[in-house]
Design a protein around this motif. Structure first.
Motif, PDB file in Angstrom:
ATOM      1  N   VAL A 245      35.235  47.200  28.699  1.00 56.92           N
ATOM      2  CA  VAL A 245      33.931  46.544  28.786  1.00 56.92           C
ATOM      3  C   VAL A 245      34.054  45.090  29.247  1.00 56.92           C
ATOM      4  O   VAL A 245      33.216  44.260  28.947  1.00 56.92           O
ATOM      5  N   LEU A 246      35.113  44.800  29.995  1.00 56.16           N
ATOM      6  CA  LEU A 246      35.286  43.439  30.495  1.00 56.16           C
ATOM      7  C   LEU A 246      34.244  43.125  31.555  1.00 56.16           C
ATOM      8  O   LEU A 246      33.752  44.009  32.243  1.00 56.16           O
ATOM      9  N   GLN A 247      33.919  41.855  31.678  1.00 56.13           N
ATOM     10  CA  GLN A 247      33.096  41.426  32.800  1.00 56.13           C
ATOM     11  C   GLN A 247      33.843  41.779  34.083  1.00 56.13           C
ATOM     12  O   GLN A 247      35.067  41.677  34.125  1.00 56.13           O
ATOM     13  N   GLN A 248      33.092  42.118  35.118  1.00 54.74           N
ATOM     14  CA  GLN A 248      33.736  42.547  36.368  1.00 54.74           C
ATOM     15  C   GLN A 248      34.747  41.526  36.870  1.00 54.74           C
ATOM     16  O   GLN A 248      35.838  41.869  37.304  1.00 54.74           O
ATOM     17  N   ASN A 249      34.363  40.253  36.825  1.00 57.17           N
ATOM     18  CA  ASN A 249      35.271  39.253  37.382  1.00 57.17           C
ATOM     19  C   ASN A 249      36.512  39.070  36.515  1.00 57.17           C
ATOM     20  O   ASN A 249      37.581  38.739  37.009  1.00 57.17           O
ATOM     21  N   CYS A 250      36.375  39.316  35.206  1.00 57.58           N
ATOM     22  CA  CYS A 250      37.536  39.191  34.319  1.00 57.58           C
ATOM     23  C   CYS A 250      38.506  40.346  34.545  1.00 57.58           C
ATOM     24  O   CYS A 250      39.718  40.186  34.421  1.00 57.58           O
ATOM     25  N   ALA A 251      37.939  41.513  34.887  1.00 54.08           N
ATOM     26  CA  ALA A 251      38.793  42.676  35.100  1.00 54.08           C
ATOM     27  C   ALA A 251      39.714  42.473  36.304  1.00 54.08           C
ATOM     28  O   ALA A 251      40.793  43.053  36.358  1.00 54.08           O
TER      29      ALA A 251
ATOM     30  N   ARG B 159      41.433  42.864  43.973  1.00 56.79           N
ATOM     31  CA  ARG B 159      40.360  41.912  43.671  1.00 56.79           C
ATOM     32  C   ARG B 159      39.140  42.090  44.545  1.00 56.79           C
ATOM     33  O   ARG B 159      38.052  41.670  44.207  1.00 56.79           O
ATOM     34  N   TYR B 160      39.330  42.658  45.716  1.00 58.32           N
ATOM     35  CA  TYR B 160      38.216  42.626  46.659  1.00 58.32           C
ATOM     36  C   TYR B 160      37.698  44.006  47.050  1.00 58.32           C
ATOM     37  O   TYR B 160      37.123  44.173  48.111  1.00 58.32           O
ATOM     38  N   ALA B 161      37.887  44.993  46.167  1.00 59.35           N
ATOM     39  CA  ALA B 161      37.450  46.352  46.499  1.00 59.35           C
ATOM     40  C   ALA B 161      35.962  46.383  46.838  1.00 59.35           C
ATOM     41  O   ALA B 161      35.547  46.961  47.841  1.00 59.35           O
ATOM     42  N   ASP B 162      35.153  45.711  45.998  1.00 55.05           N
ATOM     43  CA  ASP B 162      33.700  45.755  46.223  1.00 55.05           C
ATOM     44  C   ASP B 162      33.310  45.080  47.532  1.00 55.05           C
ATOM     45  O   ASP B 162      32.404  45.520  48.237  1.00 55.05           O
ATOM     46  N   ILE B 163      34.017  43.996  47.866  1.00 54.18           N
ATOM     47  CA  ILE B 163      33.677  43.281  49.094  1.00 54.18           C
ATOM     48  C   ILE B 163      34.052  44.116  50.316  1.00 54.18           C
ATOM     49  O   ILE B 163      33.294  44.198  51.286  1.00 54.18           O
ATOM     50  N   ARG B 164      35.211  44.771  50.235  1.00 59.74           N
ATOM     51  CA  ARG B 164      35.603  45.610  51.372  1.00 59.74           C
ATOM     52  C   ARG B 164      34.616  46.743  51.599  1.00 59.74           C
ATOM     53  O   ARG B 164      34.338  47.124  52.723  1.00 59.74           O
TER      54      ARG B 164
ATOM     55  N   THR C  10      29.468  34.956  46.869  1.00 56.40           N
ATOM     56  CA  THR C  10      30.515  33.953  46.690  1.00 56.40           C
ATOM     57  C   THR C  10      31.911  34.559  46.843  1.00 56.40           C
ATOM     58  O   THR C  10      32.825  33.913  47.334  1.00 56.40           O
ATOM     59  N   LYS C  11      32.012  35.814  46.455  1.00 57.07           N
ATOM     60  CA  LYS C  11      33.321  36.441  46.495  1.00 57.07           C
ATOM     61  C   LYS C  11      33.773  36.699  47.935  1.00 57.07           C
ATOM     62  O   LYS C  11      34.956  36.651  48.239  1.00 57.07           O
ATOM     63  N   LYS C  12      32.797  36.988  48.794  1.00 56.66           N
ATOM     64  CA  LYS C  12      33.135  37.173  50.205  1.00 56.66           C
ATOM     65  C   LYS C  12      33.755  35.867  50.746  1.00 56.66           C
ATOM     66  O   LYS C  12      34.773  35.872  51.430  1.00 56.66           O
ATOM     67  N   LEU C  13      33.133  34.746  50.374  1.00 56.03           N
ATOM     68  CA  LEU C  13      33.651  33.464  50.849  1.00 56.03           C
ATOM     69  C   LEU C  13      34.990  33.139  50.204  1.00 56.03           C
ATOM     70  O   LEU C  13      35.867  32.540  50.813  1.00 56.03           O
TER      71      LEU C  13
ATOM     72  N   LYS D  26      37.128  35.395  49.326  1.00 54.30           N
ATOM     73  CA  LYS D  26      38.074  36.272  50.026  1.00 54.30           C
ATOM     74  C   LYS D  26      38.457  35.656  51.364  1.00 54.30           C
ATOM     75  O   LYS D  26      39.632  35.604  51.735  1.00 54.30           O
ATOM     76  N   ASP D  27      37.444  35.152  52.085  1.00 55.65           N
ATOM     77  CA  ASP D  27      37.727  34.538  53.386  1.00 55.65           C
ATOM     78  C   ASP D  27      38.634  33.320  53.240  1.00 55.65           C
ATOM     79  O   ASP D  27      39.570  33.141  54.016  1.00 55.65           O
ATOM     80  N   SER D  28      38.360  32.479  52.238  1.00 57.61           N
ATOM     81  CA  SER D  28      39.219  31.296  52.110  1.00 57.61           C
ATOM     82  C   SER D  28      40.635  31.707  51.785  1.00 57.61           C
ATOM     83  O   SER D  28      41.592  31.061  52.184  1.00 57.61           O
ATOM     84  N   PHE D  29      40.767  32.789  51.041  1.00 52.40           N
ATOM     85  CA  PHE D  29      42.105  33.246  50.690  1.00 52.40           C
ATOM     86  C   PHE D  29      42.813  33.838  51.907  1.00 52.40           C
ATOM     87  O   PHE D  29      43.960  33.508  52.201  1.00 52.40           O
ATOM     88  N   GLU D  30      42.082  34.667  52.643  1.00 51.77           N
ATOM     89  CA  GLU D  30      42.730  35.354  53.756  1.00 51.77           C
ATOM     90  C   GLU D  30      42.972  34.450  54.953  1.00 51.77           C
ATOM     91  O   GLU D  30      43.963  34.571  55.658  1.00 51.77           O
ATOM     92  N   GLN D  31      42.028  33.523  55.196  1.00 51.09           N
ATOM     93  CA  GLN D  31      42.170  32.704  56.398  1.00 51.09           C
ATOM     94  C   GLN D  31      42.917  31.391  56.143  1.00 51.09           C
ATOM     95  O   GLN D  31      43.533  30.851  57.033  1.00 51.09           O
ATOM     96  N   PHE D  32      42.796  30.875  54.928  1.00 53.22           N
ATOM     97  CA  PHE D  32      43.428  29.582  54.663  1.00 53.22           C
ATOM     98  C   PHE D  32      44.472  29.665  53.550  1.00 53.22           C
ATOM     99  O   PHE D  32      45.044  28.657  53.163  1.00 53.22           O
ATOM    100  N   GLY D  33      44.661  30.860  53.021  1.00 54.52           N
ATOM    101  CA  GLY D  33      45.604  31.017  51.913  1.00 54.52           C
ATOM    102  C   GLY D  33      45.225  30.159  50.718  1.00 54.52           C
ATOM    103  O   GLY D  33      46.069  29.680  49.984  1.00 54.52           O
ATOM    104  N   TRP D  34      43.931  29.993  50.521  1.00 53.25           N
ATOM    105  CA  TRP D  34      43.451  29.034  49.525  1.00 53.25           C
ATOM    106  C   TRP D  34      42.828  29.723  48.332  1.00 53.25           C
ATOM    107  O   TRP D  34      41.985  30.600  48.480  1.00 53.25           O
TER     108      TRP D  34
END
Lengths: 52, 315
Positions: free
Chosen positions: B147-153, B179-184, B277-280, B282-290
């Motif tokens: 029953v964790l919050q989605q983001n905590c899971a 982490r990004y199943a829903d965004i994909r 927010t998660k899409k962004l 994800k993008d910062s992580f994938e494009q800037f490794g941030w």
């Protein structure tokens, strides 16, 4: 924007120097051509609320 | 959890007694089950109000903006990352803070638990990974992990990234989470489906701005939605205005969002606006490794230029 459902191609980015007039013309032509092909935008259109 | 609470009280009492801080920001029990509220303790006598359990989802970094005094703040992984972001963005000074780090094993999703039962939940207790839910004439035991919050899971930074005190030994970080199943899933849709998906998602929005108010990143003196000269965005319930608000707010969080889930948690109608927010993120992580808020020494990707920055979207 595309993530949200705006068609790819409707938003474009370009870098044109003030000295590159031909590139500017090309870019404008290209953008208008792509957008015309996509047709009028149905999304992100705000319609007036109909009152009785 | 009781051990956490005791340790938090002990540290807070010491800090206040020794006048190391003027105030400790933490949580106290709310009036409803599974609703802890933020609490500002200024006297050592009031320290006993403080609690810690799996309902401390609010991001306390939100209360640090432009404060002048010395503050002790209780911080789980995501809070600490937002504190780092606050320091980087000059909203508070590191010297002003005594960060009481809390290794976190996730917060529970209050809404999901409420939905599971038809009767009203009157009491919720937790012991060692189990959540015991009690109503007027029922009692049930749930596994916390279910029953964790989605983001905590899908969280991979459960331990505070900076802290001065730590209430317990660090917990094991989750590995191999997708982490990004829903965004994909959304990315795979065609434009029309995407449009409808978000139309549907936001249809319940009442524009109360609870998501904005709960967000530690949203600290502009006047938010763009409240401006009236010029009026950037309509103030109505019109679907376009609602959408403009949500995606502009998300853009403001680009490269800053830590996916703490405060927005979703605060939403009275249960919209999962984290998909923006998660899409962004994800993008910062994938494009800037941030990943936001991990280090005080690194500037965020959107205020630095590196020759290797992706630029294939520019024609």
């Amino acid at each position: 924007m595309e993530h949200m459902g705006i068609e790819p191609g409707r938003i474009q980015f370009s870098w044109v120097s003030s000295a590159e007039s031909t590139k500017f013309v090309d870019v404008v032509n290209e953008v208008t051509a792509t957008v015309k092909k996509l047709g009028p935008s149905n999304n992100f259109v705000k319609t007036k609320v109909k009152v009785a | 959890m009781v051990a956490y609470t005791d340790k938090i009280k002990e540290i807070s009492r010491r800090l206040l007694k020794e006048c190391q801080v003027e105030m400790v920001i933490g949580f106290r029990k709310g009036t409803l089950p599974m609703m802890n509220e933020p609490c500002f303790v200024k006297n050592p006598e009031d320290v006993d109000q403080l609690v810690w359990d799996s309902n401390c989802g609010i991001n306390l970094a939100n209360y640090l903006t432009n404060r002048g005094e010395k503050i002790g703040i209780i911080a789980k992984g995501c809070d600490s990352r937002n504190i780092v972001t606050h320091i980087i963005e000059n909203k508070i000074k590191r010297e002003q803070l005594v960060i009481i780090g809390v290794p976190c094993d996730g917060m529970i999703d209050r809404r999901r638990i409420i939905r599971m039962y038809s009767e009203e939940i009157l009491e919720v207790e937790e012991t060692g990974g189990k959540i015991i839910v009690k109503g007027a004439d029922f009692e049930d035991t749930l596994k916390k992990a279910d029953v964790l919050q989605q983001n905590c899971a899908v969280c991979i930074h459960r331990n505070p990234v900076i802290h001065d005190e730590l209430v317990a030994d660090p917990v094991a970080e989750q590995k191999d989470v997708d982490r990004y199943a829903d965004i994909r899933e959304i990315e795979a849709m065609d434009p029309e489906q995407k449009w409808d998906y978000f139309e549907n998602l936001l249809s319940a929005c009442i524009r109360c701005y609870a998501c904005r108010n709960a967000c530690p990143l949203c600290y502009c003196p006047t938010c763009f939605v409240d401006e009236s000269r010029p009026q950037w965005v309509g103030k109505s319930q019109n679907p376009m205005d609602v959408r403009t608000f949500h995606f502009l707010r998300a853009f403001h969080c680009a490269g800053r969002c830590t996916d703490c889930g405060a927005c979703e948690r605060a939403c009275p109608v249960g919209i999962n606006m984290r998909v923006f927010t998660k899409k962004l993120e994800k993008d910062s992580f994938e494009q800037f490794g941030w990943e936001a808020g991990l280090s005080l020494d690194e500037r965020p990707p959107l205020d630095t230029y590196k020759p290797g920055d992706p630029d294939d979207f520019i024609k």
